[in-house]
Design an enzyme around this catalytic site. Structure first.
Site, PDB file in Angstrom:
ATOM      1  N   LYS A 151       0.853  -1.186   0.000  1.00 52.87           N
ATOM      2  CA  LYS A 151       0.000   0.000   0.000  1.00 52.87           C
ATOM      3  C   LYS A 151       0.890   1.237   0.000  1.00 52.87           C
ATOM      4  O   LYS A 151       1.767   1.376   0.878  1.00 52.87           O
ATOM      5  CB  LYS A 151      -0.884  -0.008   1.257  1.00 52.87           C
ATOM      6  CG  LYS A 151      -1.904  -1.129   1.262  1.00 52.87           C
ATOM      7  CD  LYS A 151      -2.960  -0.918   0.188  1.00 52.87           C
ATOM      8  CE  LYS A 151      -4.218  -1.702   0.482  1.00 52.87           C
ATOM      9  NZ  LYS A 151      -5.241  -1.511  -0.568  1.00 52.87           N
ATOM     10  N   ASP A 179      -9.067  -1.016  -9.719  1.00 52.99           N
ATOM     11  CA  ASP A 179      -9.768  -1.692  -8.626  1.00 52.99           C
ATOM     12  C   ASP A 179     -11.089  -0.935  -8.402  1.00 52.99           C
ATOM     13  O   ASP A 179     -12.124  -1.275  -9.003  1.00 52.99           O
ATOM     14  CB  ASP A 179      -8.857  -1.693  -7.369  1.00 52.99           C
ATOM     15  CG  ASP A 179      -9.532  -2.232  -6.118  1.00 52.99           C
ATOM     16  OD1 ASP A 179     -10.711  -2.601  -6.168  1.00 52.99           O
ATOM     17  OD2 ASP A 179      -8.877  -2.282  -5.046  1.00 52.99           O
ATOM     18  N   LYS A 183     -13.124  -8.120  -7.853  1.00 57.80           N
ATOM     19  CA  LYS A 183     -13.584  -8.457  -6.501  1.00 57.80           C
ATOM     20  C   LYS A 183     -15.065  -8.779  -6.592  1.00 57.80           C
ATOM     21  O   LYS A 183     -15.844  -7.955  -7.094  1.00 57.80           O
ATOM     22  CB  LYS A 183     -13.390  -7.274  -5.549  1.00 57.80           C
ATOM     23  CG  LYS A 183     -11.956  -6.962  -5.212  1.00 57.80           C
ATOM     24  CD  LYS A 183     -11.856  -5.838  -4.207  1.00 57.80           C
ATOM     25  CE  LYS A 183     -10.395  -5.486  -3.952  1.00 57.80           C
ATOM     26  NZ  LYS A 183     -10.238  -4.261  -3.156  1.00 57.80           N
TER      27      LYS A 183
HETATM   28  O1  LIG Z   1      -5.630  -8.933   1.563  1.00 55.43           O
HETATM   29  C1  LIG Z   1      -6.696  -8.430   1.202  1.00 55.43           C
HETATM   30  O2  LIG Z   1      -7.785  -8.872   1.560  1.00 55.43           O
HETATM   31  C2  LIG Z   1      -6.670  -7.231   0.289  1.00 55.43           C
HETATM   32  C3  LIG Z   1      -6.236  -5.999   0.963  1.00 55.43           C
HETATM   33  C4  LIG Z   1      -6.475  -4.755   0.147  1.00 55.43           C
HETATM   34  O3  LIG Z   1      -5.580  -4.341  -0.536  1.00 55.43           O
HETATM   35  C5  LIG Z   1      -7.727  -4.060   0.321  1.00 55.43           C
HETATM   36  C6  LIG Z   1      -8.408  -4.285   1.491  1.00 55.43           C
HETATM   37  C7  LIG Z   1      -9.571  -3.625   1.781  1.00 55.43           C
HETATM   38  C8  LIG Z   1     -10.083  -2.737   0.873  1.00 55.43           C
HETATM   39  C9  LIG Z   1      -9.419  -2.498  -0.326  1.00 55.43           C
HETATM   40  C10 LIG Z   1      -8.255  -3.166  -0.623  1.00 55.43           C
HETATM   41  C11 LIG Z   1      -7.674  -2.912  -1.966  1.00 55.43           C
HETATM   42  O4  LIG Z   1      -7.342  -3.824  -2.719  1.00 55.43           O
HETATM   43  O5  LIG Z   1      -7.590  -1.757  -2.339  1.00 55.43           O
HETATM   44 MG   LIG Z   2      -6.902  -1.918  -4.334  1.00 53.13          MG
END
Ligand SMILES: O=C(O)CCC(=O)c1ccccc1C(=O)O
Ligand SMILES: [Mg+2]
Length: 367
Positions: A163, A237, A261
């Site tokens: 991140k 995303d 997702k």
């Molecule tokens: O390990 C995971 O579940 C993903 C973690 C992650 O990057 C994420 C988690 C919560 C909300 C958004 C994101 C994302 O992909 O931006």
């Molecule tokens: Mg993401």
């Protein structure tokens, strides 16, 4: 399929360690488990992955609870279905609210696979015998990031997502690249470079696998402009909330990769449609994660068996975030891979004792 009962379990669990993103820190996770019963005694499970506040997308646990209880459950309890795709399509008069819809759609797919006595991955036409896994590091200092990467490498992960945000980008990624030259690394900005995108151009020289969602959710045009300036592939995303959004992103060339997702796009039905569309257009896909509990994680494992999921996603071991999850068995990553569950449906059982421990609200809706 005739559905007779919808049970909603709102649960709350502490993460093993705080998860830091450019938009905030998550220490505790709430979620909704949807338990869907049919008239033959089959029970399917879905999970709403919205957070408590609308920092990632606009939905919250409360909006999802309301949508499922007052709008979506009455629809599925009223009619009968031949196929789970009809469940998602029966929501077409309801605008947006994809995470609420997804929880019900997932549960319907689980029921359907259980009726046919097949593992969900087989029901949806998955062909991969093992799934490519990856892990996400969200920490507040570079030392902590390096420490976590080292530990995840020791667990067998071969791909790590970091991140990032302004001030925690180039220097961080350069140090990570230098410390782990063979590791496949990518960066996720969660829209942090909206308005300051030139700050990202420096990162382009580091040979990252990709950069995820540098700009805002609605910035398809801006992402297309940025992609033309960068060699590093952009992965979308937050922007991909539906099949329609995916079509627009492809037409505009807003990125070369899409993170699918199930929750963000409205369910497994829509996730499969986006996967198929991307395959047709040469857009790479991988399965995203939502710091989810075992129900959504098991659905992710099934989805990622589809042939297009050719690069590792954010599906990690259950133990990455949880001391004890609400499902058994755990998802386990070995040498960067996960074996699909071979039991019928999602292939995991609800651990009722654990569910009771973490449940903060329960509601039963009947026909
Ligand atoms: O390990 C995971 O579940 C993903 C973690 C992650 O990057 C994420 C988690 C919560 C909300 C958004 C994101 C994302 O992909 O931006
Ligand atoms: Mg993401």
């Amino acid at each position: 399929m005739k559905f007779t009962k919808v049970e909603l379990h709102v649960i709350q669990m502490a993460l093993k360690a705080p998860f830091v993103t450019s938009l905030g820190i998550v220490k505790e996770r709430k979620g909704i488990i949807v338990e869907l019963h049919d008239d033959q005694g089959h029970i399917g499970y879905g999970e709403s992955v919205a957070f408590e506040t609308p920092w990632y997308t606009e939905e919250t646990v409360k909006t999802c609870f309301h949508m499922i209880k007052d709008i979506l459950a009455p629809i599925v309890l009223k009619q009968s279905y031949e196929h789970p795709t009809e469940v998602f399509d029966s929501f077409n008069t309801i605008r947006k609210n994809p995470m609420a819809k997804a929880a019900v759609d997932m549960a319907a797919w689980d029921v359907f696979a259980k009726i046919h006595q097949l593992p969900l991955h087989q029901m949806i036409g998955g062909t991969r015998s093992d799934i490519l896994a990856g892990v996400v590091v969200g920490a507040s200092t570079i030392d902590e990031v390096l420490k976590q990467i080292q530990a995840f490498k020791a667990e067998g992960y071969e791909r790590v997502k970091i991140k990032i945000g302004p001030g925690k980008d180039y220097d961080w990624m350069k140090e990570i690249r230098h410390s782990f030259p063979e590791l496949s690394i990518l960066a996720d900005a969660n829209s942090a470079y909206s308005g300051v995108e030139d700050q990202l151009l420096e990162i382009d020289e580091l040979g990252l696998q990709m950069i995820e969602q540098p700009l805002g959710q609605d910035d398809l045009v801006d992402h297309a402009r940025l992609q033309k300036k960068m060699v590093t592939p952009i992965c979308l995303d937050e922007s991909i909330t539906s099949l329609h959004a995916a079509k627009s992103a492809i037409a505009l060339q807003s990125g070369r990769v899409i993170n699918i997702k199930i929750g963000r796009v409205g369910g497994l039905t829509e996730a499969i449609r986006i996967h198929d569309l991307c395959q047709k257009h040469g857009i790479q896909v991988w399965c995203g994660g939502m710091l989810e509990f075992g129900v959504s994680r098991a659905h992710n494992v099934a989805l990622a068996t589809l042939s297009g999921f050719s690069i590792p996603g954010d599906i990690s071991s259950s133990s990455r975030y949880w001391q004890e999850d609400i499902t058994t068995p755990d998802v386990v990553v070995e040498r960067g891979r996960i074996l699909p569950f071979e039991g019928v449906g999602i292939g995991v059982e609800i651990n009722r004792k654990r569910l009771d421990e973490v449940r903060i609200h329960h509601e039963v809706l009947i026909k």
